[in-house]
Write a protein that holds these residues in place. Structure first.
Motif, PDB file in Angstrom:
ATOM      1  N   ASP A  36       1.051  -1.131   0.249  1.00 47.09           N
ATOM      2  CA  ASP A  36      -0.078  -0.140   0.011  1.00 47.09           C
ATOM      3  C   ASP A  36       0.412   1.208   0.007  1.00 47.09           C
ATOM      4  OD1 ASP A  36      -2.625  -1.482  -0.371  1.00 47.09           O
ATOM      5  OD2 ASP A  36      -2.933  -0.787   2.116  1.00 47.09           O
ATOM      6  N   ASN A  37       1.911   0.653   0.714  1.00 44.35           N
ATOM      7  CA  ASN A  37       2.932   2.544   1.178  1.00 44.35           C
ATOM      8  C   ASN A  37       3.431   2.537  -0.518  1.00 44.35           C
ATOM      9  OD1 ASN A  37       2.281   3.004   3.363  1.00 44.35           O
ATOM     10  ND2 ASN A  37       3.660   2.247   3.994  1.00 44.35           N
ATOM     11  N   ALA A  38       4.259   1.398  -0.865  1.00 40.39           N
ATOM     12  CA  ALA A  38       4.472   1.637  -2.228  1.00 40.39           C
ATOM     13  C   ALA A  38       3.488   2.178  -3.707  1.00 40.39           C
ATOM     14  CB  ALA A  38       5.277   0.701  -2.832  1.00 40.39           C
ATOM     15  N   GLY A  39       2.425   1.577  -3.317  1.00 37.62           N
ATOM     16  CA  GLY A  39       1.474   2.020  -3.979  1.00 37.62           C
ATOM     17  C   GLY A  39       0.861   4.251  -3.961  1.00 37.62           C
ATOM     18  N   PHE A  40       0.951   4.249  -1.975  1.00 39.72           N
ATOM     19  CA  PHE A  40       0.915   5.491  -2.642  1.00 39.72           C
ATOM     20  C   PHE A  40       2.063   6.402  -3.480  1.00 39.72           C
ATOM     21  CE2 PHE A  40       1.317   9.362   0.400  1.00 39.72           C
ATOM     22  CZ  PHE A  40      -0.367   9.742   0.322  1.00 39.72           C
ATOM     23  N   GLY A  41       3.256   6.424  -2.513  1.00 38.90           N
ATOM     24  CA  GLY A  41       4.658   6.803  -3.046  1.00 38.90           C
ATOM     25  C   GLY A  41       4.453   6.701  -4.801  1.00 38.90           C
ATOM     26  N   ASN A  42       4.057   5.834  -5.615  1.00 37.77           N
ATOM     27  CA  ASN A  42       4.485   5.977  -6.710  1.00 37.77           C
ATOM     28  C   ASN A  42       3.140   6.582  -7.217  1.00 37.77           C
ATOM     29  OD1 ASN A  42       5.952   4.448  -7.272  1.00 37.77           O
ATOM     30  ND2 ASN A  42       4.728   2.153  -7.033  1.00 37.77           N
ATOM     31  N   LYS A  43       2.203   7.282  -6.831  1.00 42.07           N
ATOM     32  CA  LYS A  43       0.902   7.580  -6.444  1.00 42.07           C
ATOM     33  C   LYS A  43       1.395   9.221  -6.739  1.00 42.07           C
ATOM     34  CE  LYS A  43      -4.274   8.996  -5.602  1.00 42.07           C
ATOM     35  NZ  LYS A  43      -4.724   8.924  -5.289  1.00 42.07           N
ATOM     36  N   MET A  44       2.034   9.181  -5.589  1.00 36.42           N
ATOM     37  CA  MET A  44       2.202  11.029  -5.163  1.00 36.42           C
ATOM     38  C   MET A  44       3.035  11.272  -6.238  1.00 36.42           C
ATOM     39  SD  MET A  44       0.318  12.277  -2.856  1.00 36.42           S
ATOM     40  CE  MET A  44       1.170  13.549  -2.170  1.00 36.42           C
ATOM     41  N   ILE A  45       4.281  10.713  -6.240  1.00 31.61           N
ATOM     42  CA  ILE A  45       5.403  10.611  -7.879  1.00 31.61           C
ATOM     43  C   ILE A  45       4.688  11.231  -8.749  1.00 31.61           C
ATOM     44  CG2 ILE A  45       6.952  10.117  -9.587  1.00 31.61           C
ATOM     45  CD1 ILE A  45       8.158   8.033  -7.116  1.00 31.61           C
ATOM     46  N   ARG A  46       3.476  10.320  -9.491  1.00 34.14           N
ATOM     47  CA  ARG A  46       2.741  10.883 -10.901  1.00 34.14           C
ATOM     48  C   ARG A  46       2.088  12.545 -10.345  1.00 34.14           C
ATOM     49  NH1 ARG A  46       1.741   5.143 -10.388  1.00 34.14           N
ATOM     50  NH2 ARG A  46      -0.134   5.249  -9.410  1.00 34.14           N
ATOM     51  N   GLN A  47       1.843  11.918  -9.379  1.00 34.81           N
ATOM     52  CA  GLN A  47       0.682  12.923  -9.320  1.00 34.81           C
ATOM     53  C   GLN A  47       1.355  14.771  -9.189  1.00 34.81           C
ATOM     54  OE1 GLN A  47      -1.279  12.372  -5.244  1.00 34.81           O
ATOM     55  NE2 GLN A  47      -2.720  12.148  -7.005  1.00 34.81           N
ATOM     56  N   ILE A  48       2.901  14.892  -8.407  1.00 31.43           N
ATOM     57  CA  ILE A  48       3.956  15.573  -8.411  1.00 31.43           C
ATOM     58  C   ILE A  48       4.471  15.943 -10.187  1.00 31.43           C
ATOM     59  CG2 ILE A  48       6.773  16.093  -7.932  1.00 31.43           C
ATOM     60  CD1 ILE A  48       5.390  14.123  -4.835  1.00 31.43           C
ATOM     61  N   CYS A  49       4.771  14.896 -10.975  1.00 30.84           N
ATOM     62  CA  CYS A  49       4.925  14.731 -12.141  1.00 30.84           C
ATOM     63  C   CYS A  49       4.414  16.124 -12.721  1.00 30.84           C
ATOM     64  CB  CYS A  49       5.280  13.950 -12.890  1.00 30.84           C
ATOM     65  SG  CYS A  49       6.815  13.530 -12.231  1.00 30.84           S
ATOM     66  N   SER A  50       2.894  15.025 -12.823  1.00 28.72           N
ATOM     67  CA  SER A  50       1.708  16.250 -13.136  1.00 28.72           C
ATOM     68  C   SER A  50       1.806  17.719 -13.438  1.00 28.72           C
ATOM     69  CB  SER A  50       0.218  15.219 -13.173  1.00 28.72           C
ATOM     70  OG  SER A  50      -0.413  16.214 -13.970  1.00 28.72           O
TER      71      SER A  50
END
Length: 103
Positions: free
Chosen positions: A18-32
């Motif tokens: 869950d934490n890894a998935g959340f971290g990946n989601k945050m990276i995508r949002q920051i990039c966006s």
């Protein structure tokens, strides 16, 4: 001296996923938000073929290859019999938990 063997813990593995998935989601949002290109690097690809993986990063970023120094320490594939046992057991327990909570 041998390293201590890890203990299987379904809840801990689920929390880490869950934490890894959340971290990946945050990276995508920051990039966006900052209009940055999101580049995925799969750990197993890096271990299997670091030269090809780093060449791909170089091509996509334009950064000199020297920027992608993976260090003197050799990468090692983490898979082994314990990982396989944990993976199989986790998948079974995950399916059981999904079935138990299904309407």
């Amino acid at each position: 001296k041998e390293a201590a063997q890890p203990e299987y813990d379904f809840s801990d593995i689920l929390k880490r996923l869950d934490n890894a998935g959340f971290g990946n989601k945050m990276i995508r949002q920051i990039c966006s938000v900052y209009e940055l290109k999101h580049i995925s690097v799969i750990y197993e690809d890096l271990v299997a073929d670091p030269v090809m993986t780093l060449a791909r990063l170089h091509k996509e970023t334009g950064l000199p290859l020297q920027q992608f120094n993976i260090g003197a320490r050799a990468l090692e594939k983490q898979a082994g019999h314990i990982n396989q046992e944990f993976s199989t057991r986790f998948k079974q327990e995950f399916i059981e938990n999904c079935n138990a909570t299904a309407p």
